[in-house]
Write a protein that holds these residues in place. Structure first.
Motif, PDB file in Angstrom:
ATOM      1  N   TYR A  57       0.836  -1.196   0.000  1.00  0.00           N
ATOM      2  CA  TYR A  57       0.000   0.000   0.000  1.00  0.00           C
ATOM      3  C   TYR A  57       0.876   1.254   0.000  1.00  0.00           C
ATOM      4  CZ  TYR A  57      -3.674  -3.349   0.862  1.00  0.00           C
ATOM      5  OH  TYR A  57      -4.536  -4.422   0.749  1.00  0.00           O
ATOM      6  N   GLU A  61      -0.675   9.703   1.734  1.00  0.00           N
ATOM      7  CA  GLU A  61      -1.342   9.577   3.034  1.00  0.00           C
ATOM      8  C   GLU A  61      -2.862   9.590   2.921  1.00  0.00           C
ATOM      9  OE1 GLU A  61      -1.653  12.825   6.313  1.00  0.00           O
ATOM     10  OE2 GLU A  61       0.235  11.727   6.652  1.00  0.00           O
ATOM     11  N   ARG A  64      -4.190   6.382   1.662  1.00  0.00           N
ATOM     12  CA  ARG A  64      -4.116   5.307   2.660  1.00  0.00           C
ATOM     13  C   ARG A  64      -5.269   5.409   3.659  1.00  0.00           C
ATOM     14  NH1 ARG A  64       0.869   6.508   5.258  1.00  0.00           N
ATOM     15  NH2 ARG A  64       1.559   7.931   3.616  1.00  0.00           N
ATOM     16  N   THR A  67      -8.370   4.261   1.950  1.00  0.00           N
ATOM     17  CA  THR A  67      -8.365   2.804   1.762  1.00  0.00           C
ATOM     18  C   THR A  67      -8.850   2.102   3.017  1.00  0.00           C
ATOM     19  OG1 THR A  67      -6.581   2.905   0.124  1.00  0.00           O
ATOM     20  CG2 THR A  67      -6.906   0.807   1.263  1.00  0.00           C
ATOM     21  N   PRO A 256       0.514   0.423   6.222  1.00  0.00           N
ATOM     22  CA  PRO A 256       0.538  -0.013   4.818  1.00  0.00           C
ATOM     23  C   PRO A 256       1.710  -0.906   4.467  1.00  0.00           C
ATOM     24  CG  PRO A 256       1.591   2.127   4.986  1.00  0.00           C
ATOM     25  CD  PRO A 256       1.170   1.757   6.394  1.00  0.00           C
TER      26      PRO A 256
END
Length: 299
Positions: A57, A61, A64, A67, A256
């Motif tokens: 990943y 930022e 992420r 996600t 990640p």
């Protein structure tokens, strides 16, 4: 479409268990300069751990955060950790601002054995920190260092959990392993430690520590996955202690920085033999919700 399919696959796991989502106690958000160095370390980790370690990943930022939200992660952490003096207080300032900007992130802080550590830890507590991170391997310090006596004392008194990377995986350090943690708990028996990675690879010893210490928890980060089982396998996934410690095992992903998809981390846990849906609901959500007093969503 690929992102949508992955999010749907992750959400399927917790939806089938009747959960409102996942609580992930082991995720990393850091200042960009620090995260870039972490990723550089993992890019070179092949020679260190015997195989490549791609960051699955590796994205900016905001992506992420989006996600994790798409996966249905209700709460997550910004585990930061220093590797030298005069770094922890700055990391804490960054993490506090990140939590203010990201309400679903549990406010996170860290510390290092140095003069003044107790002062910035107290400041973090006063500001509302919910979880601390200690990385014995990267920090290369003894958790019983006298410079941390007051730090552990104030954290013990307020009961804030500490995710502590103290096992000897993926590489041993001078102060990793169960014995320094046993000495720490002898001094501070009420510490709410969360042993990262199930204590990998000293799984047996850290399971015993968890069962012997009512305030100690374990997080599942990377444990049971095919990637780790090729390097540091859990002794037996049918260990009855997994069930015995079930209420103090918390889900963690290492997002990640994982070399596989998020769903794989979940599948590694749901495929464990001898566990039931109640155990899974506790590990993926309810145990952390209880520890951090996270209420169920309304409506």
């Amino acid at each position: 479409m690929k992102d949508d399919a992955e999010a749907a696959a992750v959400r399927e796991v917790w939806s089938l268990l009747g959960l409102p989502g996942i609580i992930d106690v082991h995720t990393h958000f850091m200042p960009k300069s620090v995260m870039d160095k972490v990723w550089k370390y993992f890019d070179a980790a092949g020679p260190m751990v015997g195989r490549p370690w791609p960051i699955n990943y590796r994205m900016d930022e905001s992506k992420r955060v989006d996600t994790l939200r798409a996966f249905g992660v209700r709460r997550f952490t910004s585990l930061v950790y220093p590797h030298k003096p005069e770094m922890a207080a700055w990391l804490n300032q960054w993490a506090a601002q990140f939590a203010r900007d990201t309400p679903d992130c549990l406010p996170t802080a860290t510390f290092y054995p140095e003069p003044g550590a107790a002062d910035y830890v107290k400041a973090a507590i006063h500001a509302g920190v919910r979880i601390f991170k200690a990385h014995i391997q990267v920090g290369d310090y003894d958790p019983t260092d006298p410079l941390l006596d007051d730090v552990w004392g104030v954290i013990e008194d307020c009961g804030i959990p500490v995710v502590i990377h103290c096992g000897s995986g993926p590489q041993p350090g001078r102060f990793t392993g169960p014995e320094p943690v046993r000495r720490l708990l002898h001094r501070h028996p009420r510490l709410a430690l969360i042993i990262a990675h199930m204590g990998m690879p000293e799984y047996d010893e850290f399971l015993d520590i968890c069962l012997d210490s009512p305030s100690v928890h374990l997080d599942t980060t990377m444990a049971f996955t095919a990637f780790v089982d090729q390097l540091m396998p859990f002794p037996t996934s049918e260990d009855p202690r997994l069930r015995a410690a079930g209420e103090r095992i918390l889900f963690g992903s290492d997002f990640p920085n994982i070399p596989y998809g998020y769903r794989e981390a979940l599948d590694a846990i749901t495929a464990l033999p001898g566990i039931d849906d109640a155990w899974l609901r506790g590990v993926l959500h309810d145990n952390a919700a209880r520890l951090f007093a996270i209420e169920l969503p309304s409506g």
